[in-house]
Structure formats: C-alpha cells, structure tokens
Design a protein around this motif. Structure first.
Motif, PDB file in Angstrom:
ATOM      1  N   VAL A   1       1.163  -1.253  -0.068  1.00 29.15           N
ATOM      2  CA  VAL A   1       0.021   0.054   0.073  1.00 29.15           C
ATOM      3  C   VAL A   1       1.007   1.200  -0.097  1.00 29.15           C
ATOM      4  O   VAL A   1       1.746   1.341   0.784  1.00 29.15           O
ATOM      5  N   ILE A   2       0.765   1.967  -1.057  1.00 28.77           N
ATOM      6  CA  ILE A   2       1.444   3.332  -0.856  1.00 28.77           C
ATOM      7  C   ILE A   2       0.575   4.366  -0.640  1.00 28.77           C
ATOM      8  O   ILE A   2      -0.620   4.479  -1.218  1.00 28.77           O
ATOM      9  N   VAL A   3       0.801   5.298   0.300  1.00 28.41           N
ATOM     10  CA  VAL A   3       0.069   6.378   0.783  1.00 28.41           C
ATOM     11  C   VAL A   3       0.700   7.616   0.325  1.00 28.41           C
ATOM     12  O   VAL A   3       2.037   7.711   1.009  1.00 28.41           O
ATOM     13  N   SER A   4       0.044   8.648   0.297  1.00 26.57           N
ATOM     14  CA  SER A   4       0.741  10.019  -0.205  1.00 26.57           C
ATOM     15  C   SER A   4       0.169  11.060   0.794  1.00 26.57           C
ATOM     16  O   SER A   4      -1.100  11.047   0.887  1.00 26.57           O
TER      17      SER A   4
END
Length: 66
Positions: free
Chosen positions: A61-64
């Motif tokens: 999971v990539i969160v910005s």
C-alpha cells in the motif's frame, strides 16, 4: 567486511580457524559453504554461485501525505 558491485567481498582480521559462510541476496536462494579454513598470512578464496529464486510479495500500500 567490504564488498563491491560485482559481489566480491573481503573479510579482514579473521582469526585462524574453520568457518561456515552463508551468502544471501534478495531474489536469490541463500548458500552456505561449510569448513572454510583460514590460515595465518594467507588469502582464502571462495567462489559462491547463487541460484535465482522467485519472491512472492504480499500486498503493498502506497500512501501519499500532502
């Protein structure tokens, strides 16, 4: 220990004796070589070939945050 881009490693100031050397790298199967002997004032060479392996990763999971 130091190593270069080609995977050559140098171990300094090892005591004289017999060792097991385990080599591992991401994406390859690890390899252990037993009964590696070191001697006083001598260089010991060890050629290790690693076999590639498949790594199955779980969800990422990539969160910005802005």
């Amino acid at each position: 220990m130091t190593s270069d881009i080609d995977g050559n490693a140098i171990f300094k100031n090892l005591t004289v004796g017999t060792f097991s050397v385990k080599t591992s790298y991401l994406g390859f199967e690890s390899c252990t070589v037993n009964k590696v002997q070191t001697q006083t004032n001598k260089t010991t060479y060890l050629d290790v070939n690693l076999n590639s392996s498949i790594i199955e990763l779980k969800e990422c999971v990539i969160v910005s945050y802005t």
